[in-house]
Motif scaffolding. Structure first.
Motif, mmCIF file in Angstrom:
data_model
loop_
_atom_site.group_PDB
_atom_site.id
_atom_site.type_symbol
_atom_site.label_atom_id
_atom_site.label_comp_id
_atom_site.label_asym_id
_atom_site.label_seq_id
_atom_site.Cartn_x
_atom_site.Cartn_y
_atom_site.Cartn_z
ATOM 1 N N HIS A 65 0.837 -1.205 0.000
ATOM 2 C CA HIS A 65 0.000 0.000 0.000
ATOM 3 C C HIS A 65 0.871 1.254 0.000
ATOM 4 C CE1 HIS A 65 -3.447 2.532 0.708
ATOM 5 N NE2 HIS A 65 -2.809 3.075 1.731
ATOM 6 N N GLY A 68 2.354 1.840 -3.243
ATOM 7 C CA GLY A 68 1.371 2.064 -4.289
ATOM 8 C C GLY A 68 1.426 1.049 -5.414
ATOM 9 N N GLU A 70 0.684 -3.231 -6.709
ATOM 10 C CA GLU A 70 -0.042 -4.476 -6.517
ATOM 11 C C GLU A 70 0.930 -5.624 -6.772
ATOM 12 O OE1 GLU A 70 -3.315 -5.129 -5.704
ATOM 13 O OE2 GLU A 70 -3.463 -2.988 -5.262
#
Length: 95
Positions: A65, A68, A70
């Motif tokens: 997170h 930023g 995935e």
């Protein structure tokens, strides 16, 4: 310090996932860790038992997170693929 881990899973969960990957039922015996630790201590293997029975879990969600990003793949799917097709996982190495 950031730890980037691909999967947060306990040892029993990992064993069950591996069993599912090869369509085998897993049989885990519920033995209290304190009993295993005491037995290992009596055999002079207390430190090994502590390392084996202790938890080592890294949750990378906060790191992902904060950065930023995935994860580039589904770790459970990769685990299943590695078990089903070990020759492919061996050739591709770490991703």
């Amino acid at each position: 310090m950031l730890h980037i881990a691909d999967l947060t899973v306990s040892t029993p969960e990992l064993i069950r996932e591996l069993g599912r990957s090869i369509d085998r039922k897993t049989r885990l015996l519920p033995v209290p860790p304190a009993l295993m630790t005491r037995a290992a201590q009596m055999l002079g293997r207390g430190e090994e038992a502590r390392r084996l029975l202790g938890s080592l879990e890294l949750d990378s969600a906060a790191s992902w997170h904060m950065l930023g990003i995935e994860p580039p793949f589904d770790p459970r799917a990769e685990l299943h693929a590695a078990v089903q097709h070990p020759e492919v996982a061996e050739k591709t190495g770490d991703r």
